[in-house]
Design an enzyme around this catalytic site. Structure first.
Site, PDB file in Angstrom:
ATOM      1  N   ARG A  11      36.045  46.757  35.367  1.00 22.61           N
ATOM      2  CA  ARG A  11      36.093  46.374  36.788  1.00 22.61           C
ATOM      3  C   ARG A  11      34.699  46.395  37.392  1.00 22.61           C
ATOM      4  O   ARG A  11      33.992  47.396  37.319  1.00 22.61           O
ATOM      5  CB  ARG A  11      37.007  47.323  37.569  1.00 22.61           C
ATOM      6  CG  ARG A  11      37.330  46.824  38.988  1.00 22.61           C
ATOM      7  CD  ARG A  11      38.308  47.743  39.700  1.00 22.61           C
ATOM      8  NE  ARG A  11      39.511  48.009  38.931  1.00 22.61           N
ATOM      9  CZ  ARG A  11      40.543  47.164  38.830  1.00 22.61           C
ATOM     10  NH1 ARG A  11      40.517  46.008  39.447  1.00 22.61           N
ATOM     11  NH2 ARG A  11      41.605  47.506  38.109  1.00 22.61           N
ATOM     12  N   GLU A  34      39.480  43.928  28.996  1.00 24.80           N
ATOM     13  CA  GLU A  34      40.037  43.343  30.227  1.00 24.80           C
ATOM     14  C   GLU A  34      38.963  43.243  31.294  1.00 24.80           C
ATOM     15  O   GLU A  34      38.292  44.226  31.605  1.00 24.80           O
ATOM     16  CB  GLU A  34      41.184  44.230  30.721  1.00 24.80           C
ATOM     17  CG  GLU A  34      41.654  43.928  32.126  1.00 24.80           C
ATOM     18  CD  GLU A  34      42.547  45.021  32.705  1.00 24.80           C
ATOM     19  OE1 GLU A  34      42.526  45.196  33.937  1.00 24.80           O
ATOM     20  OE2 GLU A  34      43.243  45.708  31.942  1.00 24.80           O
ATOM     21  N   THR A  63      44.313  42.755  37.036  1.00 23.97           N
ATOM     22  CA  THR A  63      44.558  42.510  38.464  1.00 23.97           C
ATOM     23  C   THR A  63      44.944  41.043  38.679  1.00 23.97           C
ATOM     24  O   THR A  63      44.449  40.362  39.566  1.00 23.97           O
ATOM     25  CB  THR A  63      43.331  42.909  39.320  1.00 23.97           C
ATOM     26  OG1 THR A  63      42.801  44.151  38.829  1.00 23.97           O
ATOM     27  CG2 THR A  63      43.735  43.139  40.783  1.00 23.97           C
ATOM     28  N   LYS A 123      52.532  48.560  30.940  1.00 23.03           N
ATOM     29  CA  LYS A 123      51.433  49.401  31.409  1.00 23.03           C
ATOM     30  C   LYS A 123      52.006  50.404  32.408  1.00 23.03           C
ATOM     31  O   LYS A 123      52.390  50.034  33.516  1.00 23.03           O
ATOM     32  CB  LYS A 123      50.394  48.486  32.079  1.00 23.03           C
ATOM     33  CG  LYS A 123      49.329  49.201  32.869  1.00 23.03           C
ATOM     34  CD  LYS A 123      48.389  48.168  33.487  1.00 23.03           C
ATOM     35  CE  LYS A 123      48.227  48.396  34.967  1.00 23.03           C
ATOM     36  NZ  LYS A 123      47.256  47.510  35.588  1.00 23.03           N
ATOM     37  N   GLY A 153      44.164  57.305  34.890  1.00 22.42           N
ATOM     38  CA  GLY A 153      44.151  58.741  34.640  1.00 22.42           C
ATOM     39  C   GLY A 153      44.118  59.103  33.169  1.00 22.42           C
ATOM     40  O   GLY A 153      43.954  60.269  32.822  1.00 22.42           O
ATOM     41  N   GLY A 173      39.504  52.723  32.384  1.00 25.31           N
ATOM     42  CA  GLY A 173      38.732  52.064  33.428  1.00 25.31           C
ATOM     43  C   GLY A 173      37.402  52.735  33.667  1.00 25.31           C
ATOM     44  O   GLY A 173      36.446  52.569  32.912  1.00 25.31           O
TER      45      GLY A 173
END
Length: 203
Positions: A11, A34, A63, A123, A153, A173
């Site tokens: 991200r 991703e 997203t 997911k 998490g 992430g």
């Protein structure tokens, strides 16, 4: 091409970083990558990474909220779609275009809606809120061979906890990438994640 069930979530990555960061991830052993669509010029990053690494990795989008998003990702060479929610139109379009679908689920209702629409895997998001107990309870009623990913998490310190309740993989992430991280730091974190995954997967 076989893959560890680790999805690196980049991200905020820029177009210039996409190929060097993705290459570092692949070299460390993470081959599911991703690029969330709320990153700068995300479709361009997906296109660059897919062109450079399509023989060694799967590049997908996260997203993803609309059918138009799915079509744009497919046109850029992406091979999988991750969404934060269980959007049946997004899942159906993903399946129709021959891409893999990993929708976000938080309840049995979400999970079965996703399965009926053709999801490749689920997911569990956010995993830190659902917790291993919540995932274990849901896993009991889900198809046994369906891949389940803990996302939100999950990190190498708690892989074992999620493996123990039936998760087959993880989405990483901010643990693995934050804007401003060096390629070397991403590489180091990826190596740590791969080691923890391999240890847990064999247990």
């Amino acid at each position: 091409m076989s893959h560890r069930h680790i999805i690196a979530i980049l991200r905020g990555i820029t177009n210039e970083e996409a190929v060097p960061v993705c290459t570092a991830l692949v070299e460390a052993g993470i081959t599911l990558i991703e690029v969330p669509l709320n990153s700068p010029n995300a479709i361009e990053s997906i296109s660059r990474a897919a062109k450079a690494l399509s023989d060694r990795a799967e590049i997908g989008a996260g997203t993803v909220l609309t059918e138009e998003n799915v079509r744009a990702v497919a046109a850029a060479g992406g091979t999988f779609i991750v969404s934060p929610d269980t959007n049946e139109a997004v899942i159906a379009e993903t399946v129709k275009l021959g891409l893999k679908s990993y929708p976000g689920v938080f309840s049995p209702s979400d999970a079965f809606k996703a399965i009926r629409t053709g999801a490749t895997g689920l997911k569990f998001f956010p995993a830190e809120v659902l917790g291993s107990k919540g995932i274990k309870a849901m896993k009991a009623v889900l198809p046994p061979d369906l891949p389940l990913y803990a996302v939100g998490g999950a990190n190498p310190d708690n892989f074992d906890e999620f493996f123990a309740v039936g998760c087959s993989g993880f989405g990483l992430g901010t643990y693995i990438y934050k804007p401003g991280m060096s390629v070397a730091e991403v590489s180091e974190r990826a190596a740590t994640a791969v080691a923890a995954y391999d240890k847990g997967a064999k247990a």
